[in-house]
Design an enzyme around this catalytic site. Structure first.
Site, short mmCIF file in Angstrom:
data_model
loop_
_atom_site.label_atom_id
_atom_site.label_comp_id
_atom_site.label_asym_id
_atom_site.label_seq_id
_atom_site.Cartn_x
_atom_site.Cartn_y
_atom_site.Cartn_z
N CYS A 91 0.78 -1.28 -0.18
CA CYS A 91 -0.15 -0.02 0.00
C CYS A 91 0.89 1.17 -0.06
O CYS A 91 1.53 1.53 1.11
CB CYS A 91 -0.84 -0.03 1.23
N CYS A 137 -1.19 3.49 -6.53
CA CYS A 137 -2.08 2.87 -5.18
C CYS A 137 -2.20 1.59 -5.93
O CYS A 137 -2.74 1.24 -6.91
CB CYS A 137 -3.48 3.74 -5.23
N1 DGL Z 1 -4.09 0.54 -1.73
C1 DGL Z 1 -3.60 2.06 -1.04
C2 DGL Z 1 -2.42 2.34 -1.81
O1 DGL Z 1 -1.72 1.66 -2.30
C3 DGL Z 1 -4.75 2.82 -0.40
C4 DGL Z 1 -6.16 2.84 -0.68
C5 DGL Z 1 -6.83 3.55 0.50
O2 DGL Z 1 -7.10 4.62 0.17
O3 DGL Z 1 -7.15 3.17 1.38
O4 DGL Z 1 -2.28 3.53 -1.76
#
Ligand code: DGL
Length: 258
Positions: free
Chosen positions: A74, A183
């Protein structure tokens, strides 16, 4: 299950399963435990302190389950917490950052556009990353896209949203030389993003992250074998099932010839 090299993965939801699927390919037999913090999704619209607290809760849970290395699958969690996690936790931690460098290489003299959460794009870490790589980059915050992926939206609906965000954030007439998927959720909206920006290459950080994980496991003697993958959600049972479904989808997409 052989637990010697259990690797814990954390994301706010389904996005990081795209990274996990690739890790399974590169490290067959390695035991993995994936935690999707779906009760608290999305992270990217929360404040830095709140995100950091949630990330620590998730990482501590993974440590309690026996993780010997941790992957922040993430970009938002990495931006908010990787430095503190490396200082405070007793195992190697692999983070993820928007793949600016490979995008710059692909784009040549053209500008790039970075699609990510508002949190990732507004933290000083991101300014530093841009400054290190030079060239022009447009920031395209896409909070709605996280919600859409998490909610199982159709590609057509997501394409419309992304087209709108690009129109808002990139001057008209400018065609970026590459789009960064900053993301992990956006890996599940590739088709939509390509519809919104036809012909523009999409760059994610998944392969670089998994290669780094492999190096770290090797270096620390943490390569496990005979293990399986387990997924867990902080949300309800339906959300846990959704994690497993998205992981299966990510595995199928890797198995398709390119
Ligand atoms: N999957 C996450 C990222 O790579 C974030 C998604 C969220 O906002 O929760 O930033």
């Amino acid at each position: 299950m052989e637990n010697g090299g259990l690797v814990g993965f954390l994301d706010s939801g389904v996005g990081g399963t795209s990274v996990l699927a690739l890790a399974e390919r590169l490290l067959p037999g390695q035991p993995f435990l994936y935690l999707g913090d779906q009760k608290n999704n999305p992270y990217g619209e929360k404040g830095e302190q709140d995100i950091r607290r949630l990330v620590f809760e998730g990482l501590e849970h993974l440590l309690d389950c026996g993780a010997k290395a941790l992957v922040l699958a993430c970009n938002t969690a990495t931006a908010c917490a990787v430095d503190q996690a490396r200082q405070r936790l007793p195992v190697p931690i692999i983070g993820m950052e928007p793949a600016i460098r490979p995008a710059r290489q692909l784009a040549g003299d053209k500008p790039i556009a970075v699609l990510a959460t508002p949190a990732t794009l507004s933290l000083p870490r991101f300014d530093k990353l841009l400054a290190e790589n030079g060239g022009q980059a447009y920031r395209v915050p896409c909070p709605g896209l996280v919600r859409m992926v998490e909610g199982g939206a159709q590609q057509g609906e997501m394409a419309q949203y992304v087209a709108g965000r690009l129109a808002d954030c990139v001057p008209s007439g400018v065609v970026p030389g590459a789009l960064v998927l900053g993301c992990t959720h956006f890996c599940f909206a590739r088709e939509a993003i390509s519809q919104a920006a036809p012909g523009v290459p999409l760059v994610d950080g998944n392969a670089g992250t998994v290669r780094q994980l492999a190096r770290v496991l090797q270096k620390n003697g943490l390569l496990g074998k005979g293990g399986q993958t387990r997924v867990e959600s902080t949300g309800d049972l339906a959300q846990e099932r959704q994690l497993a479904d998205m992981l299966a989808r990510a595995r199928r997409s890797l198995a398709r010839p390119r």
